[in-house]
Each structure stands twice: as C-alpha cells, then as structure tokens.
Scaffold this motif. Sequence first.
Motif, PDB file in Angstrom:
ATOM      1  N   HIS A 124     133.016 -49.352  78.592  1.00 46.39           N
ATOM      2  CA  HIS A 124     132.603 -50.259  77.519  1.00 46.39           C
ATOM      3  C   HIS A 124     132.713 -51.719  77.932  1.00 46.39           C
ATOM      4  O   HIS A 124     132.040 -52.582  77.378  1.00 46.39           O
ATOM      5  CB  HIS A 124     133.418 -50.003  76.249  1.00 46.39           C
ATOM      6  CG  HIS A 124     134.891 -50.034  76.455  1.00 46.39           C
ATOM      7  ND1 HIS A 124     135.572 -49.053  77.137  1.00 46.39           N
ATOM      8  CD2 HIS A 124     135.845 -50.931  76.061  1.00 46.39           C
ATOM      9  CE1 HIS A 124     136.863 -49.341  77.160  1.00 46.39           C
ATOM     10  NE2 HIS A 124     137.054 -50.486  76.517  1.00 46.39           N
ATOM     11  N   GLY A 127     129.260 -52.643  79.048  1.00 51.31           N
ATOM     12  CA  GLY A 127     128.143 -52.342  78.160  1.00 51.31           C
ATOM     13  C   GLY A 127     127.790 -50.880  78.057  1.00 51.31           C
ATOM     14  O   GLY A 127     126.786 -50.517  77.447  1.00 51.31           O
ATOM     15  N   ASP A 129     128.566 -46.678  77.152  1.00 52.15           N
ATOM     16  CA  ASP A 129     129.023 -45.912  75.999  1.00 52.15           C
ATOM     17  C   ASP A 129     130.240 -45.089  76.395  1.00 52.15           C
ATOM     18  O   ASP A 129     130.126 -44.091  77.093  1.00 52.15           O
ATOM     19  CB  ASP A 129     127.899 -44.995  75.513  1.00 52.15           C
ATOM     20  CG  ASP A 129     128.300 -44.134  74.321  1.00 52.15           C
ATOM     21  OD1 ASP A 129     129.403 -44.356  73.769  1.00 52.15           O
ATOM     22  OD2 ASP A 129     127.525 -43.235  73.951  1.00 52.15           O
TER      23      ASP A 129
END
Length: 202
Positions: A124, A127, A129
């Motif tokens: 994270h 960027g 998940d």
Amino acid sequence: METVAFTQMKDGTKAEYEMLTQLETDFAKELPDRILKCLRDLEHSLSGYKVSRLAHSLQTACRAEDAGADEEMVVAALIHDLGDEIAPYNHSQYAASILRPYVRPEVTWVINYHGLFQNYYYVHFFGGDRNERDLYKDHPYYESCVRFCEEWDQSSFDPDYPTRPLEHFEPMLRRIFTRPAFDQKYVGDQTMGRSALDQPVA
C-alpha cells in the motif's frame, strides 16, 4: 563418460533413454546437497535488512518449528525465499516448484502464494492493494498462508531471535528431498502435470 549418439531427442533409442534415466536418478539423489548450497549462498544475497536472507530463512523455519509445524512445513519455511537469487520477481513460485514433488498440496500452495500474501504488509506504500490476497479467501489453504506470513515470515527479521543453525534443519531437509518424487503417499492424488496449484480457487 558415456554419452548418447543422437543430436535430436526424436532420434534417441530405448537404450539411450534408459541410460539417461539412470543418470538423472543418480543426479536427483544429490538434490539435498544442492539445496543446502543454495541456502548457504543466501548469506550474501539481498541486502538492506537487519539479517541476511539465510538468517531470515533460518528464523522463519525456527518459528514454524517452535509453533509445532510438521517437517514439510518447516522445510518449506526454510527454503521459501530460495528463489531470491535467480527469480527475484517470482521467487515464491520458484520455491514452490522445488517443493511440489515432495510435499502435500497445502505446503506447495502456501509457498507459491506467500509473496502475494506478504504484500499485505507494505504494498500500500506504493499504491498497491494490500488486500489482493483476499481473491483467495475462499480457498481451503488461505488461512494457512495468512498464518505462514503473519506468524513466521514477516516477523523473521530480528537479529536477536534465538535462531538455530542450518545444520539443525539438514536432517529433515534430506528426509523430504530424498522421497520418491510425486509419490501419492506424500503429495496426494496429483500427477506431474496437475496439482492443487492448477485447480480453481473456489
């Protein structure tokens, strides 16, 4: 050393392939020695952490053993990052492919996906998940992989952890990797071309 006469496999004879099969069988018996060498090489691998990749691997195996994991899972923990040297972007699959002929599908699956599950702790920041692992939340081995990462893998970068040496794990590593390859007694009902990794997630 005796060699075959053919230069294309399609031209080989039964006798030549029998000879090659025997050579391959003899070579496979040395697999534990080659794995141990690769593990020792991790002492001088990827840098930046407080411990070497070998120390991390040993510590992960220690935590698994201390938690009561069986030999298959302990050995898997020991070699889970073996691919860092030559498969840095798919090291999980590399290690899983080494294990697959010798252990139950659960162990192979956990190692195959541990890299993806480890993303939970840092991806994270870039960027990504961190919950991508939940694509597999209905898989029967999901919780096993979560536990592997949470309790053993992500926590094994502690230079003060009482870590046992590679020699401690050598006997069990030799027991696992001298088993007959793809023996149903160990790997269950799978063939060389199909395993739990290839099955649908649901």
